[in-house]
Design an enzyme around this catalytic site. Sequence first.
Site, PDB file in Angstrom:
ATOM      1  N   ASP A  64      17.330   5.397  41.819  1.00  0.00           N
ATOM      2  CA  ASP A  64      17.514   4.641  43.065  1.00  0.00           C
ATOM      3  C   ASP A  64      16.567   3.447  43.046  1.00  0.00           C
ATOM      4  O   ASP A  64      15.735   3.315  42.149  1.00  0.00           O
ATOM      5  CB  ASP A  64      17.259   5.519  44.297  1.00  0.00           C
ATOM      6  CG  ASP A  64      15.959   6.291  44.187  1.00  0.00           C
ATOM      7  OD1 ASP A  64      14.984   5.764  43.598  1.00  0.00           O
ATOM      8  OD2 ASP A  64      15.891   7.415  44.698  1.00  0.00           O
ATOM      9  N   ASP A  66      13.758   1.221  45.200  1.00  0.00           N
ATOM     10  CA  ASP A  66      12.855   1.180  46.349  1.00  0.00           C
ATOM     11  C   ASP A  66      12.308  -0.233  46.491  1.00  0.00           C
ATOM     12  O   ASP A  66      11.957  -0.874  45.502  1.00  0.00           O
ATOM     13  CB  ASP A  66      11.689   2.156  46.148  1.00  0.00           C
ATOM     14  CG  ASP A  66      12.175   3.579  45.908  1.00  0.00           C
ATOM     15  OD1 ASP A  66      12.837   4.135  46.794  1.00  0.00           O
ATOM     16  OD2 ASP A  66      11.907   4.120  44.814  1.00  0.00           O
ATOM     17  N   ASP A 146       1.018   6.630  43.639  1.00  0.00           N
ATOM     18  CA  ASP A 146       0.491   7.763  42.878  1.00  0.00           C
ATOM     19  C   ASP A 146       0.069   7.413  41.442  1.00  0.00           C
ATOM     20  O   ASP A 146      -1.104   7.476  41.106  1.00  0.00           O
ATOM     21  CB  ASP A 146       1.454   8.971  42.911  1.00  0.00           C
ATOM     22  CG  ASP A 146       2.906   8.612  42.628  1.00  0.00           C
ATOM     23  OD1 ASP A 146       3.184   7.456  42.252  1.00  0.00           O
ATOM     24  OD2 ASP A 146       3.776   9.498  42.775  1.00  0.00           O
TER      25      ASP A 146
HETATM   26  P1  ATP Z   1      12.505   8.646  41.118  1.00  0.00           P
HETATM   27  O1  ATP Z   1      13.134   7.935  42.292  1.00  0.00           O
HETATM   28  O2  ATP Z   1      13.066   8.297  39.810  1.00  0.00           O
HETATM   29  O3  ATP Z   1      12.369  10.094  41.324  1.00  0.00           O
HETATM   30  P2  ATP Z   1      10.194   7.181  41.958  1.00  0.00           P
HETATM   31  O4  ATP Z   1       8.922   6.847  41.252  1.00  0.00           O
HETATM   32  O5  ATP Z   1      11.009   6.038  42.434  1.00  0.00           O
HETATM   33  O6  ATP Z   1      10.995   8.130  41.006  1.00  0.00           O
HETATM   34  P3  ATP Z   1      10.179   8.036  44.674  1.00  0.00           P
HETATM   35  O7  ATP Z   1       9.950   9.391  45.220  1.00  0.00           O
HETATM   36  O8  ATP Z   1      11.499   7.380  44.863  1.00  0.00           O
HETATM   37  O9  ATP Z   1       9.799   8.118  43.151  1.00  0.00           O
HETATM   38  O10 ATP Z   1       9.031   7.118  45.283  1.00  0.00           O
HETATM   39  C1  ATP Z   1       9.008   5.718  45.116  1.00  0.00           C
HETATM   40  C2  ATP Z   1       7.585   5.237  44.880  1.00  0.00           C
HETATM   41  O11 ATP Z   1       6.774   5.554  46.005  1.00  0.00           O
HETATM   42  C3  ATP Z   1       6.878   5.887  43.713  1.00  0.00           C
HETATM   43  O12 ATP Z   1       7.185   5.243  42.494  1.00  0.00           O
HETATM   44  C4  ATP Z   1       5.433   5.734  44.086  1.00  0.00           C
HETATM   45  O13 ATP Z   1       4.989   4.427  43.837  1.00  0.00           O
HETATM   46  C5  ATP Z   1       5.468   5.928  45.589  1.00  0.00           C
HETATM   47  N1  ATP Z   1       5.262   7.343  45.950  1.00  0.00           N
HETATM   48  C6  ATP Z   1       6.206   8.275  46.160  1.00  0.00           C
HETATM   49  N2  ATP Z   1       5.665   9.458  46.482  1.00  0.00           N
HETATM   50  C7  ATP Z   1       4.332   9.272  46.482  1.00  0.00           C
HETATM   51  C8  ATP Z   1       3.229  10.122  46.754  1.00  0.00           C
HETATM   52  N3  ATP Z   1       3.388  11.407  47.068  1.00  0.00           N
HETATM   53  N4  ATP Z   1       1.973   9.568  46.675  1.00  0.00           N
HETATM   54  C9  ATP Z   1       1.808   8.264  46.370  1.00  0.00           C
HETATM   55  N5  ATP Z   1       2.810   7.438  46.082  1.00  0.00           N
HETATM   56  C10 ATP Z   1       4.071   7.922  46.152  1.00  0.00           C
HETATM   57 MG    MG Z   2      12.755   6.142  43.577  1.00  0.00          MG
END
Ligand code: ATP
Ligand code: MG
Length: 445
Positions: A64, A66, A146
Amino acid sequence: MTDQQALIEALQAHIIPRSEHGISRADISDNALKVLYRLKNAGYQAYLVGGGVRDLSLGREPKDFDVATDARPEEVKALFRNCRLIGRRFRLAHVHFGPEIIEVATFRALHDPESDEVEGDVAMQDGRIVRDNVYGTVEEDALRRDFTINSLYYNIADFSVVDFADGMADLKAGLLRLIGDPEQRYREDPVRMLRAVRFAAKLGFRIEEHSAAPIPRMASMLEHIPQARLFDEVLKLLMAGQGAETFEQLRHYHLFEYLFPDTDRLIDTDEHGTWIRFINAALRSTDQRIAEDKPVTPAFLFAAILWPAVEEEKQRLMDEDGEHEAQAMQLASSAAISQQVRRVAIPKRFSLPMREIYLLQPRLQRYGMTPAKRAQRLLGHPRFRAAYDFLLLRAEVGNAPQELADWWTDFQKGKDMPKPGGDAAGGRRRRRRRPRRKPVVESGQ
Ligand code: ATP
Ligand code: MG
């Protein structure tokens, strides 16, 4: 000046121009681009961030997209008709385009980790962040993310990537590294431990040693995470195509025991290794189906993960309390599920089919390899297919007779197998007496 302010002052944002990175607008979803451009044209900063930038940099297709911006959630809402504000812990804007949702987050500020006090709209509990809605700059936003590789910002204004945390170097080295002090970051949000394992398995990365070391001893902090959030995380961990690898790492880091305590204990005390093989087989088959774009349901996987507890309790009820098998299965599945949901929620829409899969197991044993009428009727059961697949898995690890599984396979092909000489059920107990009729499939609860 606090440590964190000093950190921001010292921050050397590394700007990688378009000519030096591989992220092309052609690979970004049209809807994400639409959101980025509309924010930019309204005078706001707009970046693609998180998994979108990370996965595109690695030449992978993002799950996805963001977006991060300095526009407040209400300001984002005012720009898009199809926008909803969600979340309490984090207030976010979701811009809907049919099935695709672009998540738009306003830059968040850091907070002082030393204080438990509420400042602005931040709330802490025992070092955990329970609410975090103080807005900040893009630099601050980068540092509260994170992992370094999740903190790369693709700037729609000039198509550069802004790297605040040396994420590009870690991306190249295949390393998952928490930004800041690992222990403090895990304490703020223990789910980051699960995320470390998830990304490591998904990307084939290594968790950098300082980020890895505290995990086993801090794993118990998962006990404080709401069950519903853990359910969401478990799906992302085990139903994203790398379930088997992720499971191994969850076990390695002692995280699995805080997600599925009964299963973990039964795996450890099972001297034949049946249960570990069973759960591995279930995860591999789920991974395989995902790779082939076939549908998967959490009900099947959760049914498999809880099966050791169901099976052992069912056996105990039969041996010690003399329960009939169908009744014992009812009681054992209720017990296992209600025990499990104290840790990880299982919504009813999944726990009901799980029960059906369980309750069909004795019926598949009883009516398999017999004259066809009752077996025929079972074929029409809405959960037959799942229950049959479940039986195949059991047979694969020696938890059900292989000849029974084969019989059902042939039976579905229209070959009504003659009953062979041996015992039809082939299980551990040889009970031929049919229990009094009980509704085998629950409808309520
Ligand atoms: P994917 O969508 O492929 O699972 P993602 O890295 O995009 O991976 P998301 O859960 O969509 O993960 O979160 C988007 C972004 O928000 C992350 O890349 C990170 O920068 C931040 N993020 C998400 N969850 C946390 C958390 N628990 N603590 C700190 N930052 C976070
Ligand atoms: Mg994501």
